[in-house]
Design a protein around this motif. Structure first.
Motif, PDB file in Angstrom:
ATOM      1  N   ARG A  99       0.859  -1.180   0.000  1.00 48.40           N
ATOM      2  CA  ARG A  99       0.000   0.000   0.000  1.00 48.40           C
ATOM      3  C   ARG A  99       0.895   1.230   0.000  1.00 48.40           C
ATOM      4  O   ARG A  99       1.860   1.311   0.759  1.00 48.40           O
ATOM      5  N   HIS A 100       0.574   2.202  -0.851  1.00 47.46           N
ATOM      6  CA  HIS A 100       1.343   3.436  -0.947  1.00 47.46           C
ATOM      7  C   HIS A 100       0.637   4.554  -0.184  1.00 47.46           C
ATOM      8  O   HIS A 100      -0.595   4.618  -0.159  1.00 47.46           O
ATOM      9  N   GLU A 118      -1.963   8.217   8.564  1.00 43.96           N
ATOM     10  CA  GLU A 118      -1.200   7.368   9.476  1.00 43.96           C
ATOM     11  C   GLU A 118      -0.034   6.723   8.723  1.00 43.96           C
ATOM     12  O   GLU A 118      -0.190   6.265   7.598  1.00 43.96           O
ATOM     13  N   GLY A 119       1.137   6.704   9.341  1.00 46.38           N
ATOM     14  CA  GLY A 119       2.323   6.152   8.693  1.00 46.38           C
ATOM     15  C   GLY A 119       3.233   7.210   8.109  1.00 46.38           C
ATOM     16  O   GLY A 119       4.375   6.918   7.739  1.00 46.38           O
ATOM     17  N   THR A 120       2.756   8.461   8.023  1.00 47.97           N
ATOM     18  CA  THR A 120       3.587   9.550   7.510  1.00 47.97           C
ATOM     19  C   THR A 120       4.577   9.990   8.583  1.00 47.97           C
ATOM     20  O   THR A 120       4.179  10.292   9.714  1.00 47.97           O
ATOM     21  N   THR A 121       5.858  10.030   8.255  1.00 52.00           N
ATOM     22  CA  THR A 121       6.889  10.442   9.216  1.00 52.00           C
ATOM     23  C   THR A 121       7.405  11.840   8.950  1.00 52.00           C
ATOM     24  O   THR A 121       7.808  12.534   9.882  1.00 52.00           O
ATOM     25  N   ASN A 122       7.436  12.248   7.696  1.00 52.88           N
ATOM     26  CA  ASN A 122       7.953  13.566   7.304  1.00 52.88           C
ATOM     27  C   ASN A 122       7.080  14.115   6.197  1.00 52.88           C
ATOM     28  O   ASN A 122       6.382  13.366   5.491  1.00 52.88           O
ATOM     29  N   ASP A 144      12.436  20.019   4.639  1.00 56.97           N
ATOM     30  CA  ASP A 144      11.983  18.697   5.071  1.00 56.97           C
ATOM     31  C   ASP A 144      11.488  18.843   6.508  1.00 56.97           C
ATOM     32  O   ASP A 144      12.287  19.037   7.429  1.00 56.97           O
ATOM     33  N   LEU A 145      10.190  18.771   6.707  1.00 57.93           N
ATOM     34  CA  LEU A 145       9.602  18.849   8.045  1.00 57.93           C
ATOM     35  C   LEU A 145       9.589  17.443   8.630  1.00 57.93           C
ATOM     36  O   LEU A 145       8.880  16.562   8.141  1.00 57.93           O
ATOM     37  N   ASP A 146      10.370  17.208   9.680  1.00 57.18           N
ATOM     38  CA  ASP A 146      10.553  15.852  10.186  1.00 57.18           C
ATOM     39  C   ASP A 146       9.509  15.486  11.240  1.00 57.18           C
ATOM     40  O   ASP A 146       9.817  14.937  12.297  1.00 57.18           O
ATOM     41  N   ASP A 147       8.243  15.820  10.948  1.00 57.65           N
ATOM     42  CA  ASP A 147       7.122  15.420  11.808  1.00 57.65           C
ATOM     43  C   ASP A 147       5.869  15.376  10.951  1.00 57.65           C
ATOM     44  O   ASP A 147       5.902  15.668   9.752  1.00 57.65           O
ATOM     45  N   ASN A 148       4.758  15.027  11.573  1.00 57.48           N
ATOM     46  CA  ASN A 148       3.464  15.043  10.880  1.00 57.48           C
ATOM     47  C   ASN A 148       2.486  15.906  11.667  1.00 57.48           C
ATOM     48  O   ASN A 148       1.296  15.594  11.753  1.00 57.48           O
ATOM     49  N   THR A 149       3.004  16.989  12.264  1.00 53.39           N
ATOM     50  CA  THR A 149       2.181  17.878  13.083  1.00 53.39           C
ATOM     51  C   THR A 149       2.295  19.344  12.675  1.00 53.39           C
ATOM     52  O   THR A 149       1.334  20.095  12.810  1.00 53.39           O
ATOM     53  N   THR A 150       3.455  19.764  12.197  1.00 49.74           N
ATOM     54  CA  THR A 150       3.649  21.171  11.824  1.00 49.74           C
ATOM     55  C   THR A 150       2.787  21.521  10.614  1.00 49.74           C
ATOM     56  O   THR A 150       2.839  20.844   9.592  1.00 49.74           O
ATOM     57  N   ALA A 157      -8.002  -1.821   9.006  1.00 49.74           N
ATOM     58  CA  ALA A 157      -8.319  -0.473   9.474  1.00 49.74           C
ATOM     59  C   ALA A 157      -8.900   0.310   8.309  1.00 49.74           C
ATOM     60  O   ALA A 157      -8.641   0.006   7.144  1.00 49.74           O
ATOM     61  N   ILE A 158      -9.676   1.312   8.613  1.00 47.99           N
ATOM     62  CA  ILE A 158     -10.278   2.118   7.557  1.00 47.99           C
ATOM     63  C   ILE A 158      -9.209   2.969   6.887  1.00 47.99           C
ATOM     64  O   ILE A 158      -8.406   3.612   7.547  1.00 47.99           O
ATOM     65  N   VAL A 159      -9.183   2.931   5.573  1.00 44.62           N
ATOM     66  CA  VAL A 159      -8.329   3.814   4.783  1.00 44.62           C
ATOM     67  C   VAL A 159      -9.236   4.878   4.180  1.00 44.62           C
ATOM     68  O   VAL A 159     -10.073   4.587   3.333  1.00 44.62           O
ATOM     69  N   HIS A 160      -9.094   6.127   4.645  1.00 43.06           N
ATOM     70  CA  HIS A 160      -9.976   7.200   4.190  1.00 43.06           C
ATOM     71  C   HIS A 160      -9.471   7.870   2.917  1.00 43.06           C
ATOM     72  O   HIS A 160     -10.234   8.515   2.221  1.00 43.06           O
ATOM     73  N   ASP A 161      -8.177   7.740   2.633  1.00 38.66           N
ATOM     74  CA  ASP A 161      -7.601   8.453   1.514  1.00 38.66           C
ATOM     75  C   ASP A 161      -7.674   7.610   0.241  1.00 38.66           C
ATOM     76  O   ASP A 161      -7.671   6.377   0.300  1.00 38.66           O
TER      77      ASP A 161
END
Length: 291
Positions: free
Chosen positions: A86-87, A153-157, A175-181, A235-239
């Motif tokens: 899965r991509h 979910e699964g995104t690191t950067n 390169d933003l090294d989080d999934n929150t900014t 799990a539900i994949v919404h994208d």
């Protein structure tokens, strides 16, 4: 009841499946094929994508299984196997605006395009659609505010790319090294931009606990179907989601897989479904025009 709208097409080796979600298709299990792989030669690895299937709405992956033609023949010693990945989805575009209040900065005067890339532990997606903003005079307002979308979910950067003034190539901005900014202030000159954006979506993870061995001393390749064990609970994949089929063979006589098919068992769900539903029973559907 009318049959639910659906389309399936294979174009250039890619498969696409969409459903409007009407009628019995919501909450019920479907079996959807990846485009078939006619032949895989010896000495292949999981790095090569054999076929692709895009699923464009919320769903759960319930299972993966493989079939092959009666004429298929693979030497056990060539270690033939298949896997499905899965991509991460291609990101939505960022939102870009000139910084307010205005002030001098380093973003060169002229039009600039911005795009975003998602990353995980295995690679990066292709860029989002490009959005543009024009800096009229960097001595007056030379900074750009970028609102960066969050990844699934699964995104690191997340990487933000920008074109140089009046340029066409997307080059790395940050390169933003989080999934929150979510907010980034661009104050970077064209000369400081980095490498080109990726051209292939390599942000993948296998959906199976282990690759499925297609032949062994105890089982023939044509003992159908060969089912894979999922790596995690559905799990539900919404994208909108891309799945790819990969294969492996070692060097040796007979190291070829012919007419390989992979099938995904997918349950379409409402986009706001909160919990995992039990395995559904597929009801019979009667064509109303046949009665």
């Amino acid at each position: 009841m009318n049959a639910p709208e659906r389309t399936f097409k294979v174009t250039g080796g890619d498969g696409h499946f969409e459903s409007s979600g009407r009628g019995v298709w919501v909450g019920h299990l479907l079996t959807i094929p990846l485009p078939a792989v006619p032949s895989v030669g010896g000495s292949s690895t999981f790095e090569t994508i054999r076929s692709r299937l895009a699923v464009g709405r919320s769903h759960r992956l319930r299972g993966v299984h493989f079939t092959a033609s009666d004429g298929s023949s693979v030497d056990v010693e060539t270690d033939p196997a298949a896997d499905v990945y899965r991509h991460l989805p291609v990101p939505p575009p960022p939102v870009v605006l000139l910084a307010s209040p205005a002030g001098p900065g380093n973003v060169n005067a002229g039009p600039h395009g911005y795009a975003v890339v998602f990353k995980n532990g295995n690679g990066r997606t292709t860029p989002s659609p490009i959005v543009f903003v024009t800096v009229e005079d960097e001595d007056v307002n030379g900074k750009v505010r970028v609102k960066v979308p969050l990844g699934p979910e699964g995104t690191t950067n997340r990487e933000v790319y920008r074109t140089p003034s009046n340029g066409a190539d997307l080059l790395l901005l940050v390169d933003l090294d989080d999934n929150t900014t979510e907010d980034y202030l661009d104050d970077t000159a064209d000369s400081e931009l980095g490498p080109d954006a990726p051209q292939e979506n390599t942000a993948t993870v296998s959906v199976l606990e282990d690759p499925v061995i297609l032949s062994s001393p105890f089982r023939s390749l044509v003992d159908q179907p060969l089912r894979g064990e999922l790596a995690s609970d559905p799990a539900i994949v919404h994208d909108p989601c891309l799945y790819t089929l990969r294969t492996r063979t070692s060097i040796g006589e007979g190291g070829e897989i012919e007419d390989l098919d992979a099938w995904l068992e997918i349950e379409f769900v409402p986009s706001d479904a909160p919990i995992l539903l039990p395995d559904p029973e597929m009801p019979e559907w009667t064509d109303p025009e046949a009665t």
